[in-house]
Structures are given as structure tokens and as C-alpha cells.
Design a protein around this motif. Structure first.
Motif, PDB file in Angstrom:
ATOM      1  N   HIS A  19       8.112  -7.909  12.913  1.00  0.00           N
ATOM      2  CA  HIS A  19       6.755  -8.262  12.505  1.00  0.00           C
ATOM      3  C   HIS A  19       5.792  -8.459  13.666  1.00  0.00           C
ATOM      4  O   HIS A  19       4.751  -9.069  13.499  1.00  0.00           O
ATOM      5  CB  HIS A  19       6.765  -9.541  11.661  1.00  0.00           C
ATOM      6  CG  HIS A  19       7.591  -9.418  10.420  1.00  0.00           C
ATOM      7  ND1 HIS A  19       8.094 -10.504   9.784  1.00  0.00           N
ATOM      8  CD2 HIS A  19       8.010  -8.355   9.716  1.00  0.00           C
ATOM      9  CE1 HIS A  19       8.786 -10.116   8.727  1.00  0.00           C
ATOM     10  NE2 HIS A  19       8.757  -8.814   8.682  1.00  0.00           N
ATOM     11  N   ARG A  45      -1.921  -3.415  14.750  1.00  0.00           N
ATOM     12  CA  ARG A  45      -2.586  -4.694  14.500  1.00  0.00           C
ATOM     13  C   ARG A  45      -3.129  -4.739  13.071  1.00  0.00           C
ATOM     14  O   ARG A  45      -3.042  -5.765  12.396  1.00  0.00           O
ATOM     15  CB  ARG A  45      -3.708  -4.898  15.516  1.00  0.00           C
ATOM     16  CG  ARG A  45      -4.285  -6.296  15.504  1.00  0.00           C
ATOM     17  CD  ARG A  45      -5.327  -6.494  16.600  1.00  0.00           C
ATOM     18  NE  ARG A  45      -4.848  -6.160  17.930  1.00  0.00           N
ATOM     19  CZ  ARG A  45      -4.060  -6.940  18.689  1.00  0.00           C
ATOM     20  NH1 ARG A  45      -3.645  -8.090  18.213  1.00  0.00           N
ATOM     21  NH2 ARG A  45      -3.681  -6.561  19.890  1.00  0.00           N
ATOM     22  N   ASN A  46      -3.662  -3.623  12.583  1.00  0.00           N
ATOM     23  CA  ASN A  46      -4.170  -3.578  11.207  1.00  0.00           C
ATOM     24  C   ASN A  46      -3.047  -3.763  10.188  1.00  0.00           C
ATOM     25  O   ASN A  46      -3.260  -4.344   9.122  1.00  0.00           O
ATOM     26  CB  ASN A  46      -4.891  -2.264  10.940  1.00  0.00           C
ATOM     27  CG  ASN A  46      -6.256  -2.213  11.562  1.00  0.00           C
ATOM     28  OD1 ASN A  46      -6.845  -3.242  11.882  1.00  0.00           O
ATOM     29  ND2 ASN A  46      -6.779  -1.007  11.760  1.00  0.00           N
ATOM     30  N   TYR A  49      -1.290  -7.520   8.666  1.00  0.00           N
ATOM     31  CA  TYR A  49      -1.656  -8.319   7.494  1.00  0.00           C
ATOM     32  C   TYR A  49      -0.610  -8.233   6.392  1.00  0.00           C
ATOM     33  O   TYR A  49      -0.438  -9.173   5.618  1.00  0.00           O
ATOM     34  CB  TYR A  49      -3.029  -7.913   6.941  1.00  0.00           C
ATOM     35  CG  TYR A  49      -2.975  -6.732   6.016  1.00  0.00           C
ATOM     36  CD1 TYR A  49      -2.830  -6.903   4.643  1.00  0.00           C
ATOM     37  CD2 TYR A  49      -3.032  -5.437   6.510  1.00  0.00           C
ATOM     38  CE1 TYR A  49      -2.759  -5.821   3.790  1.00  0.00           C
ATOM     39  CE2 TYR A  49      -2.963  -4.351   5.667  1.00  0.00           C
ATOM     40  CZ  TYR A  49      -2.826  -4.542   4.308  1.00  0.00           C
ATOM     41  OH  TYR A  49      -2.743  -3.467   3.478  1.00  0.00           O
ATOM     42  N   LYS A  52       1.821 -11.140   6.494  1.00  0.00           N
ATOM     43  CA  LYS A  52       1.271 -12.491   6.497  1.00  0.00           C
ATOM     44  C   LYS A  52       1.319 -13.099   5.099  1.00  0.00           C
ATOM     45  O   LYS A  52       0.956 -12.472   4.119  1.00  0.00           O
ATOM     46  CB  LYS A  52      -0.167 -12.452   7.005  1.00  0.00           C
ATOM     47  CG  LYS A  52      -0.798 -13.817   7.142  1.00  0.00           C
ATOM     48  CD  LYS A  52      -2.144 -13.693   7.826  1.00  0.00           C
ATOM     49  CE  LYS A  52      -2.887 -14.973   7.857  1.00  0.00           C
ATOM     50  NZ  LYS A  52      -2.367 -15.975   8.749  1.00  0.00           N
ATOM     51  N   PHE A  54      -0.177 -15.777   2.538  1.00  0.00           N
ATOM     52  CA  PHE A  54      -1.404 -16.531   2.301  1.00  0.00           C
ATOM     53  C   PHE A  54      -1.135 -17.620   1.275  1.00  0.00           C
ATOM     54  O   PHE A  54      -0.616 -17.347   0.193  1.00  0.00           O
ATOM     55  CB  PHE A  54      -2.523 -15.608   1.810  1.00  0.00           C
ATOM     56  CG  PHE A  54      -2.957 -14.597   2.837  1.00  0.00           C
ATOM     57  CD1 PHE A  54      -3.881 -14.936   3.815  1.00  0.00           C
ATOM     58  CD2 PHE A  54      -2.436 -13.307   2.835  1.00  0.00           C
ATOM     59  CE1 PHE A  54      -4.282 -14.013   4.759  1.00  0.00           C
ATOM     60  CE2 PHE A  54      -2.830 -12.382   3.777  1.00  0.00           C
ATOM     61  CZ  PHE A  54      -3.754 -12.739   4.747  1.00  0.00           C
ATOM     62  N   SER A  59       4.308 -12.411   1.071  1.00  0.00           N
ATOM     63  CA  SER A  59       3.433 -11.439   1.736  1.00  0.00           C
ATOM     64  C   SER A  59       3.406 -10.132   0.943  1.00  0.00           C
ATOM     65  O   SER A  59       4.237  -9.902   0.051  1.00  0.00           O
ATOM     66  CB  SER A  59       3.938 -11.169   3.149  1.00  0.00           C
ATOM     67  OG  SER A  59       5.188 -10.498   3.097  1.00  0.00           O
TER      68      SER A  59
END
Length: 106
Positions: A19, A45-46, A49, A52, A54, A59
Motif C-alpha cells: 500500500h 499516488r492517485n 485512495y 484508505k 474512511f 476501503s
């Protein structure tokens, strides 16, 4: 990248513990040898998400893996001629049939 290419690169069980940006830049183990050999750092990097969580919820990655693991087969809107190596990789990752609908236009 098309959906099965990006799905094969990021959303497969081989990514379970990979990850970080350094991990995501490289293809997962067993990824087919094609012209896609890595991602650029901004692309990786995109994709971060999807790993992740929330508000304590699973995820996107966890939900997608659970969905595909609990299904009988996986259906992808592509064809063998366009994305055969990636489809085969997804099939090997999940050990279940991958059905192709062909290159449908909207």
C-alpha cells in the motif's frame, strides 16, 4: 489504462499488503509482461485512495476484493483480443471464471 488493465495492476489480491507509493509503482507479482512495466509516481499516488479507510469503513480495495472473492464469476466489459494477458492475470488471481462482454460502446 482500461478497466481490466488498471484493475489487474491495482485491485488484485496480490496487492493485499502493498500500500505504499513505492509498492504501487511496481506491478504485482505475476503481472503479465506487457508494455505496462510500472506507473509514474503521480499515478501511483492517485491510486492510494483505494487503500484508505474512511470513517472506519472498509476501503475501496477491501470492498472490491470481497466482492470478487464472494462471486461465482467476474464479468468485464472487454475482449480477449484487446486485454487478454490482463484478463488471464485476473482469472489466475481469483481462481474463477472471467466472462467478457466484448467492447461495448455506450
Amino acid at each position: 489504462m482500461e478497466i481490466s488493465r488498471s484493475g489487474a495492476f491495482v485491485m488484485v489480491p496480490a496487492r493485499r499488503n502493498n500500500h505504499t507509493i513505492d509498492d504501487i509503482v511496481k506491478p504485482p507479482n505475476g503481472f503479465p509482461e506487457t508494455r505496462i512495466t510500472s506507473l509514474k509516481e503521480f499515478e501511483a499516488r492517485n491510486f492510494l485512495y483505494v487503500f484508505k479507510s474512511f470513517h472506519g469503513n472498509p476501503s475501496v480495495y477491501d470492498r472490491a476484493i470481497e466482492r470478487d472473492n464472494s462471486s461465482t464469476a467476474i464479468v468485464i466489459k472487454t475482449c480477449k483480443e484487446m486485454e487478454g494477458p490482463y484478463v488471464d492475470f485476473i482469472k489466475n488471481q481469483y481462481q474463477k471464471p472471467v466472462l467478457l462482454t466484448g467492447p461495448l460502446v455506450p
